[in-house]
Scaffold this motif. Structure first.
Motif, PDB file in Angstrom:
ATOM      1  N   ASP A 121       0.916  -1.015  -0.116  1.00 40.75           N
ATOM      2  CA  ASP A 121      -0.011   0.128   0.103  1.00 40.75           C
ATOM      3  C   ASP A 121       0.816   1.074   0.054  1.00 40.75           C
ATOM      4  OD1 ASP A 121      -1.847   1.878   0.616  1.00 40.75           O
ATOM      5  OD2 ASP A 121      -2.830   0.898   1.871  1.00 40.75           O
ATOM      6  N   MET A 122       1.015   1.888  -0.978  1.00 42.07           N
ATOM      7  CA  MET A 122       2.084   2.930  -1.356  1.00 42.07           C
ATOM      8  C   MET A 122       1.558   4.276  -0.579  1.00 42.07           C
ATOM      9  SD  MET A 122       4.366   1.260  -2.600  1.00 42.07           S
ATOM     10  CE  MET A 122       5.497   2.855  -2.912  1.00 42.07           C
ATOM     11  N   SER A 123       0.373   4.312  -0.159  1.00 37.59           N
ATOM     12  CA  SER A 123      -0.091   5.573   0.448  1.00 37.59           C
ATOM     13  C   SER A 123       0.505   5.667   2.117  1.00 37.59           C
ATOM     14  CB  SER A 123      -1.894   5.415   0.662  1.00 37.59           C
ATOM     15  OG  SER A 123      -2.030   4.552   1.602  1.00 37.59           O
ATOM     16  N   PHE A 124       0.961   4.640   2.274  1.00 35.56           N
ATOM     17  CA  PHE A 124       1.914   5.057   3.558  1.00 35.56           C
ATOM     18  C   PHE A 124       3.322   5.511   3.443  1.00 35.56           C
ATOM     19  CE2 PHE A 124      -1.396   1.803   5.025  1.00 35.56           C
ATOM     20  CZ  PHE A 124      -1.704   2.401   6.013  1.00 35.56           C
ATOM     21  N   PHE A 125       3.824   5.392   2.223  1.00 36.56           N
ATOM     22  CA  PHE A 125       4.997   5.846   1.754  1.00 36.56           C
ATOM     23  C   PHE A 125       5.197   7.163   0.777  1.00 36.56           C
ATOM     24  CE2 PHE A 125       5.035   1.266   2.506  1.00 36.56           C
ATOM     25  CZ  PHE A 125       5.822   1.273   3.498  1.00 36.56           C
ATOM     26  N   ALA A 126       6.155   7.833   1.162  1.00 39.56           N
ATOM     27  CA  ALA A 126       6.548   8.979   0.267  1.00 39.56           C
ATOM     28  C   ALA A 126       6.873   8.655  -1.094  1.00 39.56           C
ATOM     29  CB  ALA A 126       7.580   9.729   0.963  1.00 39.56           C
ATOM     30  N   ALA A 127       7.090   9.759  -1.532  1.00 35.55           N
ATOM     31  CA  ALA A 127       7.412   9.349  -3.280  1.00 35.55           C
ATOM     32  C   ALA A 127       8.591   8.693  -3.401  1.00 35.55           C
ATOM     33  CB  ALA A 127       7.566  10.857  -3.977  1.00 35.55           C
ATOM     34  N   ASP A 128       9.562   8.740  -2.653  1.00 37.88           N
ATOM     35  CA  ASP A 128      10.921   7.872  -2.659  1.00 37.88           C
ATOM     36  C   ASP A 128      10.608   6.515  -2.305  1.00 37.88           C
ATOM     37  OD1 ASP A 128      10.614   7.871  -0.063  1.00 37.88           O
ATOM     38  OD2 ASP A 128      12.599   8.919   0.322  1.00 37.88           O
ATOM     39  N   CYS A 129       9.409   6.016  -1.973  1.00 34.10           N
ATOM     40  CA  CYS A 129       9.085   4.436  -1.674  1.00 34.10           C
ATOM     41  C   CYS A 129       9.819   4.130  -0.497  1.00 34.10           C
ATOM     42  CB  CYS A 129       9.098   3.565  -2.769  1.00 34.10           C
ATOM     43  SG  CYS A 129       8.334   4.174  -4.272  1.00 34.10           S
ATOM     44  N   PHE A 130      10.594   4.717   0.054  1.00 33.24           N
ATOM     45  CA  PHE A 130      11.304   4.425   1.513  1.00 33.24           C
ATOM     46  C   PHE A 130      11.015   5.091   2.724  1.00 33.24           C
ATOM     47  CE2 PHE A 130      14.890   4.867   4.331  1.00 33.24           C
ATOM     48  CZ  PHE A 130      15.269   3.496   4.671  1.00 33.24           C
ATOM     49  N   HIS A 131      10.698   6.411   2.702  1.00 38.74           N
ATOM     50  CA  HIS A 131      10.183   7.141   3.947  1.00 38.74           C
ATOM     51  C   HIS A 131       8.656   7.066   3.860  1.00 38.74           C
ATOM     52  CE1 HIS A 131      14.166   9.111   3.286  1.00 38.74           C
ATOM     53  NE2 HIS A 131      14.234   8.912   4.567  1.00 38.74           N
ATOM     54  N   PHE A 132       8.111   7.200   5.240  1.00 38.32           N
ATOM     55  CA  PHE A 132       6.670   7.220   5.439  1.00 38.32           C
ATOM     56  C   PHE A 132       6.258   8.668   4.912  1.00 38.32           C
ATOM     57  CE2 PHE A 132       7.885   4.369   8.989  1.00 38.32           C
ATOM     58  CZ  PHE A 132       7.137   3.143   8.162  1.00 38.32           C
TER      59      PHE A 132
END
Length: 127
Positions: A30-41
């Protein structure tokens, strides 16, 4: 080090130890929990972590939740217990008078052995 102090304590909050990646309805992350860099929240991810940390701080030492279940449910945010309206520490969780010894013990390796090993390593490395 801080076991005898009444005005300060250090307590590990293990809410992230066994956390699993949140999944969407298709079983993908679920990418809604992550920032655009896919690492940070993202803001949503940080909100979930903040709730888990808060809940962990209210749980007694030895009974802390070691995972975070990512949900949309804000009702999982706990309020302090009226009988114990404070953050949980070892002392107020019942471990303050235990026989657990946290005294510093002497090193099992003599200091000169570290120096000899370091010098030998440099010599071998230079060869």
């Amino acid at each position: 080090r801080y076991e005898q102090r009444e005005d300060f304590d250090v307590v590990i909050q293990p809410f992230f130890r066994n956390t699993l990646l949140p999944l969407d309805s298709t079983g993908k992350p679920d990418m809604s929990f992550f920032a655009a860099d896919c690492f940070h929240f993202s803001v949503r991810g940080y909100a979930e972590m903040a709730m888990a940390l808060w809940n962990n701080m209210l749980e007694p030492v030895g009974e802390k939740q070691t995972y975070n279940n990512f949900t949309h449910d804000r009702s999982k945010l706990r309020c302090p217990n009226p009988e114990k309206p404070f953050l949980s520490t070892r002392r107020n969780s019942g471990f303050g008078n235990s026989d657990l010894s946290l005294e510093r013990t002497g090193s099992s390796v003599p200091y000169w052995a570290v120096i000899v090993t370091a010098v030998a390593g440099v010599l071998v490395g230079s060869l």
